[in-house]
Write a protein that holds these residues in place. Structure first.
Motif, PDB file in Angstrom:
ATOM      1  N   SER A 112       0.848  -1.192   0.000  1.00 22.06           N
ATOM      2  CA  SER A 112       0.000   0.000   0.000  1.00 22.06           C
ATOM      3  C   SER A 112       0.888   1.248   0.000  1.00 22.06           C
ATOM      4  O   SER A 112       2.087   1.181   0.314  1.00 22.06           O
ATOM      5  CB  SER A 112      -0.903   0.022   1.239  1.00 22.06           C
ATOM      6  OG  SER A 112      -0.150   0.291   2.408  1.00 22.06           O
ATOM      7  N   PHE A 113       0.278   2.378  -0.331  1.00 13.67           N
ATOM      8  CA  PHE A 113       1.031   3.629  -0.314  1.00 13.67           C
ATOM      9  C   PHE A 113       1.564   3.908   1.094  1.00 13.67           C
ATOM     10  O   PHE A 113       2.705   4.328   1.263  1.00 13.67           O
ATOM     11  CB  PHE A 113       0.162   4.798  -0.800  1.00 13.67           C
ATOM     12  CG  PHE A 113       0.862   6.117  -0.684  1.00 13.67           C
ATOM     13  CD1 PHE A 113       1.896   6.444  -1.541  1.00 13.67           C
ATOM     14  CD2 PHE A 113       0.512   7.027   0.306  1.00 13.67           C
ATOM     15  CE1 PHE A 113       2.573   7.654  -1.426  1.00 13.67           C
ATOM     16  CE2 PHE A 113       1.174   8.239   0.433  1.00 13.67           C
ATOM     17  CZ  PHE A 113       2.211   8.550  -0.434  1.00 13.67           C
ATOM     18  N   SER A 125      -4.802   1.475   1.400  1.00 11.82           N
ATOM     19  CA  SER A 125      -5.160   1.933   0.058  1.00 11.82           C
ATOM     20  C   SER A 125      -3.943   2.069  -0.855  1.00 11.82           C
ATOM     21  O   SER A 125      -2.861   2.453  -0.429  1.00 11.82           O
ATOM     22  CB  SER A 125      -5.882   3.282   0.142  1.00 11.82           C
ATOM     23  OG  SER A 125      -6.248   3.713  -1.145  1.00 11.82           O
ATOM     24  N   ASP A 126      -4.197   1.769  -2.125  1.00  9.51           N
ATOM     25  CA  ASP A 126      -3.218   2.054  -3.165  1.00  9.51           C
ATOM     26  C   ASP A 126      -3.888   2.859  -4.277  1.00  9.51           C
ATOM     27  O   ASP A 126      -3.449   2.867  -5.415  1.00  9.51           O
ATOM     28  CB  ASP A 126      -2.592   0.768  -3.712  1.00  9.51           C
ATOM     29  CG  ASP A 126      -3.616  -0.169  -4.332  1.00  9.51           C
ATOM     30  OD1 ASP A 126      -4.820   0.159  -4.339  1.00  9.51           O
ATOM     31  OD2 ASP A 126      -3.205  -1.234  -4.826  1.00  9.51           O
ATOM     32  N   ASP A 127      -4.965   3.571  -3.903  1.00  8.90           N
ATOM     33  CA  ASP A 127      -5.754   4.360  -4.846  1.00  8.90           C
ATOM     34  C   ASP A 127      -5.415   5.847  -4.688  1.00  8.90           C
ATOM     35  O   ASP A 127      -5.669   6.443  -3.638  1.00  8.90           O
ATOM     36  CB  ASP A 127      -7.243   4.123  -4.591  1.00  8.90           C
ATOM     37  CG  ASP A 127      -8.106   4.894  -5.556  1.00  8.90           C
ATOM     38  OD1 ASP A 127      -8.195   4.481  -6.728  1.00  8.90           O
ATOM     39  OD2 ASP A 127      -8.674   5.933  -5.145  1.00  8.90           O
ATOM     40  N   TYR A 128      -4.855   6.429  -5.744  1.00  8.34           N
ATOM     41  CA  TYR A 128      -4.420   7.837  -5.702  1.00  8.34           C
ATOM     42  C   TYR A 128      -5.561   8.760  -5.300  1.00  8.34           C
ATOM     43  O   TYR A 128      -5.387   9.616  -4.421  1.00  8.34           O
ATOM     44  CB  TYR A 128      -3.865   8.249  -7.070  1.00  8.34           C
ATOM     45  CG  TYR A 128      -3.493   9.704  -7.140  1.00  8.34           C
ATOM     46  CD1 TYR A 128      -2.221  10.132  -6.782  1.00  8.34           C
ATOM     47  CD2 TYR A 128      -4.418  10.663  -7.554  1.00  8.34           C
ATOM     48  CE1 TYR A 128      -1.869  11.473  -6.830  1.00  8.34           C
ATOM     49  CE2 TYR A 128      -4.082  12.004  -7.599  1.00  8.34           C
ATOM     50  CZ  TYR A 128      -2.808  12.399  -7.240  1.00  8.34           C
ATOM     51  OH  TYR A 128      -2.469  13.723  -7.280  1.00  8.34           O
ATOM     52  N   TRP A 178       4.003  10.070  -4.228  1.00  9.04           N
ATOM     53  CA  TRP A 178       3.242   9.105  -5.028  1.00  9.04           C
ATOM     54  C   TRP A 178       4.072   8.665  -6.241  1.00  9.04           C
ATOM     55  O   TRP A 178       4.097   7.478  -6.579  1.00  9.04           O
ATOM     56  CB  TRP A 178       1.905   9.697  -5.469  1.00  9.04           C
ATOM     57  CG  TRP A 178       1.086   8.698  -6.220  1.00  9.04           C
ATOM     58  CD1 TRP A 178       1.028   8.519  -7.569  1.00  9.04           C
ATOM     59  CD2 TRP A 178       0.233   7.691  -5.654  1.00  9.04           C
ATOM     60  NE1 TRP A 178       0.191   7.476  -7.879  1.00  9.04           N
ATOM     61  CE2 TRP A 178      -0.309   6.953  -6.729  1.00  9.04           C
ATOM     62  CE3 TRP A 178      -0.120   7.355  -4.355  1.00  9.04           C
ATOM     63  CZ2 TRP A 178      -1.182   5.891  -6.527  1.00  9.04           C
ATOM     64  CZ3 TRP A 178      -0.996   6.299  -4.167  1.00  9.04           C
ATOM     65  CH2 TRP A 178      -1.518   5.580  -5.242  1.00  9.04           C
ATOM     66  N   ALA A 179       4.751   9.612  -6.887  1.00  3.87           N
ATOM     67  CA  ALA A 179       5.597   9.274  -8.041  1.00  3.87           C
ATOM     68  C   ALA A 179       6.714   8.323  -7.615  1.00  3.87           C
ATOM     69  O   ALA A 179       7.009   7.348  -8.326  1.00  3.87           O
ATOM     70  CB  ALA A 179       6.168  10.547  -8.663  1.00  3.87           C
ATOM     71  N   ASN A 180       7.307   8.562  -6.457  1.00  3.18           N
ATOM     72  CA  ASN A 180       8.348   7.664  -5.942  1.00  3.18           C
ATOM     73  C   ASN A 180       7.775   6.274  -5.655  1.00  3.18           C
ATOM     74  O   ASN A 180       8.418   5.257  -5.917  1.00  3.18           O
ATOM     75  CB  ASN A 180       8.972   8.235  -4.668  1.00  3.18           C
ATOM     76  CG  ASN A 180       9.747   9.503  -4.910  1.00  3.18           C
ATOM     77  OD1 ASN A 180      10.090   9.833  -6.037  1.00  3.18           O
ATOM     78  ND2 ASN A 180      10.013  10.228  -3.844  1.00  3.18           N
ATOM     79  N   TYR A 181       6.571   6.249  -5.108  1.00  2.00           N
ATOM     80  CA  TYR A 181       5.865   4.992  -4.819  1.00  2.00           C
ATOM     81  C   TYR A 181       5.633   4.207  -6.118  1.00  2.00           C
ATOM     82  O   TYR A 181       5.919   3.011  -6.186  1.00  2.00           O
ATOM     83  CB  TYR A 181       4.555   5.318  -4.109  1.00  2.00           C
ATOM     84  CG  TYR A 181       3.547   4.210  -3.993  1.00  2.00           C
ATOM     85  CD1 TYR A 181       3.836   3.040  -3.292  1.00  2.00           C
ATOM     86  CD2 TYR A 181       2.266   4.350  -4.531  1.00  2.00           C
ATOM     87  CE1 TYR A 181       2.885   2.027  -3.158  1.00  2.00           C
ATOM     88  CE2 TYR A 181       1.314   3.368  -4.387  1.00  2.00           C
ATOM     89  CZ  TYR A 181       1.627   2.206  -3.703  1.00  2.00           C
ATOM     90  OH  TYR A 181       0.674   1.212  -3.566  1.00  2.00           O
ATOM     91  N   GLU A 226       7.225   4.431  -8.901  1.00  2.00           N
ATOM     92  CA  GLU A 226       8.517   4.009  -9.411  1.00  2.00           C
ATOM     93  C   GLU A 226       8.999   2.747  -8.677  1.00  2.00           C
ATOM     94  O   GLU A 226       9.539   1.829  -9.297  1.00  2.00           O
ATOM     95  CB  GLU A 226       9.521   5.155  -9.200  1.00  2.00           C
ATOM     96  CG  GLU A 226      10.713   5.102 -10.079  1.00  2.00           C
ATOM     97  CD  GLU A 226      11.524   6.388  -9.940  1.00  2.00           C
ATOM     98  OE1 GLU A 226      12.599   6.307  -9.324  1.00  2.00           O
ATOM     99  OE2 GLU A 226      11.057   7.428 -10.432  1.00  2.00           O
ATOM    100  N   LYS A 227       8.803   2.738  -7.377  1.00  2.00           N
ATOM    101  CA  LYS A 227       9.230   1.588  -6.577  1.00  2.00           C
ATOM    102  C   LYS A 227       8.438   0.327  -6.944  1.00  2.00           C
ATOM    103  O   LYS A 227       8.965  -0.776  -6.915  1.00  2.00           O
ATOM    104  CB  LYS A 227       9.061   1.902  -5.097  1.00  2.00           C
ATOM    105  CG  LYS A 227       9.454   0.794  -4.185  1.00  2.00           C
ATOM    106  CD  LYS A 227      10.287   1.318  -3.061  1.00  2.00           C
ATOM    107  CE  LYS A 227      10.732   0.155  -2.211  1.00  2.00           C
ATOM    108  NZ  LYS A 227      11.894   0.471  -1.459  1.00  2.00           N
ATOM    109  N   LEU A 228       7.165   0.497  -7.316  1.00  2.00           N
ATOM    110  CA  LEU A 228       6.335  -0.646  -7.680  1.00  2.00           C
ATOM    111  C   LEU A 228       6.724  -1.261  -9.022  1.00  2.00           C
ATOM    112  O   LEU A 228       6.461  -2.425  -9.272  1.00  2.00           O
ATOM    113  CB  LEU A 228       4.859  -0.245  -7.724  1.00  2.00           C
ATOM    114  CG  LEU A 228       4.182   0.069  -6.388  1.00  2.00           C
ATOM    115  CD1 LEU A 228       2.740   0.474  -6.612  1.00  2.00           C
ATOM    116  CD2 LEU A 228       4.280  -1.100  -5.431  1.00  2.00           C
TER     117      LEU A 228
END
Length: 71
Positions: A2-3, A36-39, A63-66, A68-70
């Motif tokens: 999740s975020f 949640s993983d919903d922006y 969020w952009a870093n997240y 990228e990590k995914l």
């Protein structure tokens, strides 16, 4: 992941980095949507409830870093 789980990897109580501060503050936010993983869901929550987040740009950058990590 999740975020929130990602964000917790950015925690650093000794840092003045904006994302680290966001992560530290989110850690103490009991109502944060932790699963949640919903922006849109997280963004809405932060806009309405997170007085500790001084700019949504900080969320957007994390969020952009997240994302990228995914990948």
């Amino acid at each position: 992941m999740s975020f929130y789980q990602y964000l917790m990897t950015e925690r650093n109580p000794n840092s003045h980095d904006e994302i680290a501060k966001f992560a530290n503050d989110a850690f103490y936010d009991q109502a944060f949507p932790k699963n949640s993983d919903d922006y849109d869901e997280i963004s809405r929550y932060l806009e309405l409830n997170a007085g500790y987040l001084h700019s949504m740009t900080i969320f957007d950058n994390s969020w952009a870093n997240y994302q990228e990590k995914l990948s």
